[in-house]
Design an enzyme around this catalytic site. Sequence first.
Site, PDB file in Angstrom:
ATOM      1  CE  LYS A  22     100.992   2.519  29.226  1.00  0.00           C
ATOM      2  NZ  LYS A  22     102.235   1.766  29.469  1.00  0.00           N
ATOM      3  CG  ASN A  23     104.581   4.706  29.683  1.00  0.00           C
ATOM      4  OD1 ASN A  23     103.859   3.879  30.250  1.00  0.00           O
ATOM      5  ND2 ASN A  23     105.020   4.555  28.455  1.00  0.00           N
ATOM      6  NE  ARG A  92     108.800  -4.817  30.704  1.00  0.00           N
ATOM      7  CZ  ARG A  92     109.510  -5.910  30.895  1.00  0.00           C
ATOM      8  NH1 ARG A  92     108.937  -7.081  30.762  1.00  0.00           N
ATOM      9  NH2 ARG A  92     110.767  -5.824  31.258  1.00  0.00           N
ATOM     10  CB  CYS A 116     107.392  -7.975  27.228  1.00  0.00           C
ATOM     11  SG  CYS A 116     106.513  -6.671  26.353  1.00  0.00           S
ATOM     12  NE  ARG A 121     109.676  -3.750  27.617  1.00  0.00           N
ATOM     13  CZ  ARG A 121     108.527  -3.099  27.822  1.00  0.00           C
ATOM     14  NH1 ARG A 121     107.391  -3.656  27.462  1.00  0.00           N
ATOM     15  NH2 ARG A 121     108.515  -1.917  28.432  1.00  0.00           N
ATOM     16  N   PRO A 122     115.030  -7.181  29.368  1.00  0.00           N
ATOM     17  CG  PRO A 122     117.315  -7.168  28.922  1.00  0.00           C
ATOM     18  CD  PRO A 122     115.964  -7.078  28.247  1.00  0.00           C
ATOM     19  CB  ILE A 123     115.201  -5.637  34.957  1.00  0.00           C
ATOM     20  CG1 ILE A 123     115.287  -6.991  35.670  1.00  0.00           C
ATOM     21  CG2 ILE A 123     113.800  -5.377  34.439  1.00  0.00           C
ATOM     22  CD1 ILE A 123     114.588  -7.003  37.020  1.00  0.00           C
ATOM     23  CG  ASP A 124     120.820  -6.239  31.733  1.00  0.00           C
ATOM     24  OD1 ASP A 124     119.710  -5.939  31.236  1.00  0.00           O
ATOM     25  OD2 ASP A 124     121.904  -5.912  31.196  1.00  0.00           O
ATOM     26  CG  LEU A 125     121.124  -2.051  31.537  1.00  0.00           C
ATOM     27  CD1 LEU A 125     120.760  -1.052  30.436  1.00  0.00           C
ATOM     28  CD2 LEU A 125     122.627  -2.254  31.586  1.00  0.00           C
ATOM     29  CG  ASP A 307     106.131   3.726  23.527  1.00  0.00           C
ATOM     30  OD1 ASP A 307     106.165   4.241  24.661  1.00  0.00           O
ATOM     31  OD2 ASP A 307     106.673   2.630  23.269  1.00  0.00           O
ATOM     32  NE  ARG A 399      99.173  -3.624  30.033  1.00  0.00           N
ATOM     33  CZ  ARG A 399     100.471  -3.899  29.894  1.00  0.00           C
ATOM     34  NH1 ARG A 399     100.867  -4.811  29.035  1.00  0.00           N
ATOM     35  NH2 ARG A 399     101.370  -3.274  30.614  1.00  0.00           N
TER      36      ARG A 399
HETATM   37  C1  EPZ Z   1     109.575   2.284  28.839  1.00  0.00           C
HETATM   38  O1  EPZ Z   1     109.791   0.896  28.929  1.00  0.00           O
HETATM   39  C2  EPZ Z   1     108.101   2.461  28.496  1.00  0.00           C
HETATM   40  N1  EPZ Z   1     107.289   1.894  29.566  1.00  0.00           N
HETATM   41  C3  EPZ Z   1     107.799   1.766  27.164  1.00  0.00           C
HETATM   42  O2  EPZ Z   1     106.434   2.028  26.837  1.00  0.00           O
HETATM   43  C4  EPZ Z   1     108.685   2.370  26.087  1.00  0.00           C
HETATM   44  O3  EPZ Z   1     108.466   1.686  24.877  1.00  0.00           O
HETATM   45  C5  EPZ Z   1     110.158   2.247  26.500  1.00  0.00           C
HETATM   46  O4  EPZ Z   1     110.362   2.852  27.796  1.00  0.00           O
HETATM   47  C6  EPZ Z   1     111.089   2.929  25.516  1.00  0.00           C
HETATM   48  O5  EPZ Z   1     110.747   4.266  25.402  1.00  0.00           O
HETATM   49  C7  EPZ Z   1     107.103   2.611  30.695  1.00  0.00           C
HETATM   50  O6  EPZ Z   1     107.625   3.700  30.866  1.00  0.00           O
HETATM   51  C8  EPZ Z   1     106.236   1.984  31.752  1.00  0.00           C
HETATM   52  P1  EPZ Z   1     113.691   0.700  28.404  1.00  0.00           P
HETATM   53  P2  EPZ Z   1     111.169   0.348  29.580  1.00  0.00           P
HETATM   54  O7  EPZ Z   1     114.231   0.146  29.682  1.00  0.00           O
HETATM   55  O8  EPZ Z   1     111.685   1.275  30.605  1.00  0.00           O
HETATM   56  C9  EPZ Z   1     116.886  -2.489  26.983  1.00  0.00           C
HETATM   57  C10 EPZ Z   1     104.247   1.515  26.224  1.00  0.00           C
HETATM   58  O9  EPZ Z   1     103.868   1.251  25.102  1.00  0.00           O
HETATM   59  N2  EPZ Z   1     117.143  -2.721  28.406  1.00  0.00           N
HETATM   60  O10 EPZ Z   1     113.892   2.148  28.118  1.00  0.00           O
HETATM   61  O11 EPZ Z   1     110.938  -1.074  29.952  1.00  0.00           O
HETATM   62  C11 EPZ Z   1     115.484  -2.943  26.575  1.00  0.00           C
HETATM   63  O12 EPZ Z   1     115.493  -4.334  26.277  1.00  0.00           O
HETATM   64  C12 EPZ Z   1     105.523   0.918  26.749  1.00  0.00           C
HETATM   65  O13 EPZ Z   1     103.679   2.316  27.006  1.00  0.00           O
HETATM   66  C13 EPZ Z   1     118.140  -3.620  28.767  1.00  0.00           C
HETATM   67  O14 EPZ Z   1     118.782  -4.224  27.919  1.00  0.00           O
HETATM   68  O15 EPZ Z   1     112.140   0.398  28.323  1.00  0.00           O
HETATM   69  C14 EPZ Z   1     115.216  -2.090  25.350  1.00  0.00           C
HETATM   70  O16 EPZ Z   1     115.843  -2.698  24.226  1.00  0.00           O
HETATM   71  C15 EPZ Z   1     105.999  -0.195  25.856  1.00  0.00           C
HETATM   72  N3  EPZ Z   1     118.391  -3.827  30.087  1.00  0.00           N
HETATM   73  C16 EPZ Z   1     115.934  -0.772  25.671  1.00  0.00           C
HETATM   74  O17 EPZ Z   1     116.870  -1.089  26.713  1.00  0.00           O
HETATM   75  C17 EPZ Z   1     117.686  -3.171  31.070  1.00  0.00           C
HETATM   76  O18 EPZ Z   1     117.968  -3.395  32.278  1.00  0.00           O
HETATM   77  C18 EPZ Z   1     115.008   0.339  26.164  1.00  0.00           C
HETATM   78  O19 EPZ Z   1     114.237  -0.203  27.214  1.00  0.00           O
HETATM   79  C19 EPZ Z   1     116.679  -2.253  30.685  1.00  0.00           C
HETATM   80  C20 EPZ Z   1     116.436  -2.034  29.353  1.00  0.00           C
END
Ligand code: EPZ
Length: 420
Positions: A22-23, A92, A116, A121-125, A307, A399
């Site tokens: 999926k991912n 998301r 969530c 789970r912010p998207i600031d980065l 995960d 999902r």
């Molecule tokens: C991906 O989510 C996966 N989803 C998640 O899988 C997975 O748990 C996660 O990566 C970690 O491996 C998909 O690929 C669709 P991150 P993502 O950005 O990209 C922080 C599942 O079960 N962060 O790597 O949203 C964030 O809060 C799902 O299939 C910021 O602070 O995760 C977290 O603490 C659940 N600012 C850490 O980074 C940002 O702009 C990692 O998040 C982005 C992230």
Amino acid sequence: MDYLEIEGGNKLSGTVDIAGAKNAALPILALTILCQNEVKICNLPPVFDIKTMLSLLENLGATYTYQDDCATVDASTVHNTEAKYDIVRKMRASILTLGPLLTRFGHCEVSLPGGCAIGQRPIDLHLKALEQMGAHIEIKQGYVVASAPDGLKGTTIIFDKITVTGSENIIMAAALAKGETKIINAAKEPEVVQLCEILNDHGVLIKGIGSDELIIHGRDRTLLNIPEITVIPDRIEAGTYLCAGAITNSQITLNKVNHSHLISTILKLQEMGFDFDLHEESITIKPSAKILHANIATTEYPGFPTDMQAQFMALALQADGTSIIEERLFENRFMHVSELTRMGAVIQLNNNIATVEGNHSLNGADVMATDLRASSALVLAALVANGTTRVHRIYHLDRGYVSLEKKLQQLGAKIKRLKE
Ligand code: EPZ
């Protein structure tokens, strides 16, 4: 709403096929926005999130056909650059359309994903990196309103934290930007690697694939031509079924896997006493004399995946002693603990560290799924609990897992899907 009813105590046996990831499929579907032709994508898992992403692409103006495990998407007709709230709120990962829409059209409006269950789970980065590439970003009425009328420009991006979808968004944005983009501290998950390999094979020169430093040579808004893609196997689905074999101490075989994506999961199961037969595209887990306790700390790939944390917590309940599980990526990814406790588990929580007592028999109960992976942990616990467990709100499972109950039935589990 559906729920799963599970009778515990059955050994498992036999084989299951693992679906596409999926991912990996979600960024690949978003990638079609960068293409001038129709793209055939195979080994798609028929899960809810894939259907949501396809309907989002259609809402943007793309067309698609979807048959068996292949979708043919033609995003050359995309004309709408607004990813609407009522679709984004369902998934998301819709945020993965931000980079492609902005780099192709020079503007877009993407709803903020919102909260969530597992964390803020912010998207600031994502946004900071796009601004460094020359975008003007505003947040208006819950939408990211982004513009880069002259296109995005290559630059050096350093991610303060490793972000999977953040890396994917910027990789896709950089693919059509002007000049070279260097990403430092990029995610290295297999899903990110596949995205880079696809782009590199189709005219976007990328150096450092598989490492945390990528150099991407943009095509200055010249669209891509990608005829066909096959999605990699789902390492988390595979890990979940390995845990199903482990927790019931059964021998089962998974087909259509890439075990090089599963190394940290396999090593942890070996540490807990299990052994494996590895073949080209299959893996067999073999029963263990006893399940040994082990400590886990989740981290980015190739470390132990967040995960898989909930699934291993369920397994640790059957171990011969106490296991310590530290969740380092998300601030609220222990919601399965209260539900497991209702089944008789003894788990102490201290912020992001769970102390999991083994050697406790579990009793069937009515439990509530809260998020995708927590739900699978409840199913695993139910497989070994005494009596009947009913797992409610399994739309979370749908999902990300293809026909979980059918595959477990195929392995000999007593599980059925019923209507509330
Ligand atoms: C991906 O989510 C996966 N989803 C998640 O899988 C997975 O748990 C996660 O990566 C970690 O491996 C998909 O690929 C669709 P991150 P993502 O950005 O990209 C922080 C599942 O079960 N962060 O790597 O949203 C964030 O809060 C799902 O299939 C910021 O602070 O995760 C977290 O603490 C659940 N600012 C850490 O980074 C940002 O702009 C990692 O998040 C982005 C992230």
